[in-house]
Design an enzyme around this catalytic site. Structure first.
Site: not given
Ligand SMILES: [Zn+2]
Ligand SMILES: [Zn+2]
Length: 638
Positions: A333, A362, A380, A382, A384, A464, A510
């Site tokens: 992010c 992580r 991910q 991912d 945004h 979410k 996200h």
């Molecule tokens: Zn994010």
């Protein structure tokens, strides 16, 4: 008077309950296991005071019912072990996600498979006796005396740490256990039992403590349910992605690299590449822009984002470069935000949608790592999304539609959807929360999806929606999340110039559709038991000449296939055709094209389909049409 709720949804107000047990009121039935009285689980033999408001009767389909059922079976297990091995000391025996266990101090003795058989037989005997299970309350001091007489030192140790003055014990036959309860009314409620395994464990999970023997088991109210469960775990073992990942040569995790870090072998990498290509194209079609960002970033970036204050225990330790502190990224992010902030933004540019296959790291405890499902490094899928307030509802609809489109493309049809709403502690205005939450609900409603609301369970920075898929074995896998964020735009002071010339903050969302490529591939392998749809198969076709004299023609077939973008392999080794077929079947290659003298003379091939056997002669053009349709439509069967 209290409201009684029954398992099938019936509700009744019942009067004159004072002094009666719950069982007196609702009657004895084998499917009534336990009750929740004003939010607290209680035995059915619990005496009502008359001041209760609500009594919910639970059967096996209720989580509390199931938990009580399995916990009671763990007491039956302990009783059986004590009867067969009187010197063994009991410790604790909770219900777990699937079944229960009990830990015993056997003074070093390890239960043999024969012992486990005997124990299971004894447990069944105890259920047949239908012994009443009685709760008794006594003072802590009395309880310590009680267990001292029995020589149960572990119970004494637990009692010495308990704060309250009264404790409860549950007795059945000659067996007694220190326990908060609740329990089933008698041992006869338990119908079908299976001891699953035994293993070593430690008192309180600490390896400095006494070594114990743990026995795992499961039980059900019907034999058919137990049979079904046992079949399911057999099937799950066969589908285990760690086992199949090795057999199909897809990936490996090696000590030398480190736990939780995936090496993608060529065949696994091919599947990933196919998914990535599909993923990229679908994003471009929907107005996303692809970005790439580094794997590390300076400490002050993670300070601004709040990761160092709130997420540090999940991050890899600091690195020093040129006297500067760096961290490897746990999320993408902040980088996407900095791309947004690289110039002044106008209201005309929105929505801005940055997508990245972003590899993050992580820290996870080594004990929880599990194949591709729990790892320390993963990529991910991912994105945004930055939008103006007036675009929130429309964009959420689009992203939810996109989510389901992606999951359905991989053959998943069964979803559960959860919306998490505002917790007590939160940032962002009520008006922002309302708009965001409403848009999530409306998007789901518009698509005719039913969902559950997790009231107050949202993150502090925004609501979410989670999409959980059910696989072929009805197991649930969390994949997609669409998450609002009212926090990061503030922390990074993100702005845009609106129509009227004022500076405004964008809304930030996200989202990950598949979750991560690692986890998603694990899910796919287990869902399909390794028999991936043709469009995902690393090798779609194997060309198998019967003998050397056909290998030239076979090579021509192979070249035609790869020129048409079919992932084909030629096996022209000097081996028996039966051997080559067996190998291709083992690798779960969907189609085998067998070429002998006859096929060559007729300018075609013999088609063999994985798991389905010989399909006879087919012209190559015909086969190409057939396989291309399977690929284009992303069909699941071969
Ligand atoms: Zn994010
Ligand atoms: Zn208990």
């Amino acid at each position: 008077m209290a409201k009684f709720k029954f398992p099938k949804g019936e509700e009744r107000e019942i009067e004159d309950i004072k002094g009666k047990t719950i069982q007196d009121v609702v009657g004895k039935r084998k499917d009534y296991l336990v009750a929740i009285v004003d939010g607290v689980p209680k035995d059915l033999t619990f005496k009502l005071t008359g001041s209760e408001n609500e009594v919910e009767i639970c059967d096996f389909s209720h989580p509390v019912g199931k938990d009580t059922y399995w916990h009671t079976t763990s007491h039956i297990l302990a009783q059986a072990v004590k009867e067969l091995f009187p010197d063994v000391k009991v410790t604790i025996g909770p219900a777990i996600e699937n079944g229960f266990y009990y830990d015993f101090d056997t003074q070093g003795y390890a239960f043999t498979p024969k012992d486990l058989e005997k124990i299971e037989a004894k447990m069944i005997e105890i259920t047949k006796l239908d012994l009443p299970i009685k709760r008794r309350e006594l003072s802590r001091k009395e309880a310590i005396e009680f267990f001292k007489k029995l020589g149960e030192t572990y119970k004494i140790e637990i009692l010495e740490e308990i704060e309250s003055d009264t404790v409860s014990i549950y007795e059945q036959g000659g067996f007694a256990d220190l326990c908060r309860g609740p329990h089933l009314p008698s041992t006869g409620y338990v119908k079908a039992i299976k001891i699953l395994s035994s293993s070593g464990s430690y008192w309180r999970g600490d390896e400095h403590n006494a070594r114990l023997q743990r026995i795992y088991g499961i039980s059900f109210p019907k034999k058919s349910m137990l049979d079904e469960y046992l079949k399911m775990i057999e099937e799950a073992k066969k589908r285990d992605h760690r086992k199949l990942g090795k057999e199909l040569d897809l990936f490996s995790i090696q000590e030398e690299v480190g736990p939780g870090l995936i090496l993608w072998h060529p065949r696994g990498a091919t599947i990933r590449m196919v998914i990535e290509d599909f993923w990229k194209n679908e994003h471009l079609k929907r107005g996303y822009q692809l970005v790439y960002t580094p794997h590390v970033g300076r400490a002050n970036l993670w300070q601004t984002s709040g990761h160092l204050d709130f997420y540090r225990e999940n991050m890899f330790p600091v690195m020093k470069v040129d006297e500067q502190e760096y961290f490897i990224k746990p999320m993408n992010c902040p980088f996407h935000i900095l791309i947004y902030k690289s110039k002044i933004r106008s209201y005309r540019e929105f929505p801005i949608k940055y997508a990245e296959m972003g590899t993050v790291y992580r820290y996870e405890k080594s004990g929880v790592l599990h194949g591709l499902l729990r790892v320390r490094g993963f990529t991910q899928d991912d994105a945004h999304i930055f939008v103006r307030e007036d675009q929130v509802e429309d964009e959420i609809k689009k992203v939810l539609e996109f989510t389901l489109f992606m999951l359905k493309s991989f053959g998943f049809e069964d979803f559960s959807i959860y919306i998490s709403t505002m917790p007590e502690k939160h940032v962002g205005s009520i008006q922002m929360w309302e708009l965001a939450t409403r848009s999530l609900k409306e998007a789901a409603d518009d698509m005719g999806l039913s969902y559950e609301i997790d009231e107050g369970a949202g993150a502090f920075y925004g609501p979410k929606i989670d999409v959980v898929i059910k696989d072929a074995l009805k197991r649930e896998w969390q994949c997609s999340t669409i998450q609002f964020d009212f926090n990061l735009p503030e922390r990074f002071d993100m702005t845009y110039r609106d129509k009227d010339g004022t500076e405004k903050r964008p809304y930030m969302i996200h989202r990950a559709l598949l979750g991560s490529f690692e986890r998603f591939l694990g899910t796919l392998i287990e869902h399909y038991g390794g028999n991936l749809p043709v469009w995902l198969s690393p090798t779609q076709v194997k060309v198998l000449p019967i003998s050397e004299e056909n290998s030239e023609f076979a090579r021509k077939v192979y070249k035609t296939l790869i020129s048409k973008n079919i992932r084909a392999e030629l096996d022209d080794r000097n081996e028996k055709i039966g051997y080559k077929i067996r190998e291709a079947e083992k690798m779960k290659v969907p189609y085998m094209l067998i070429i002998g003298r006859k096929e060559e003379s007729m300018n075609g091939v013999s088609l063999r389909v994985h798991g389905m056997g010989d399909k006879g002669f087919i012209k190559l053009e015909e086969f190409l049409e057939y396989i291309n349709e399977k690929i284009e439509k992303k069909e699941v069967g071969y």
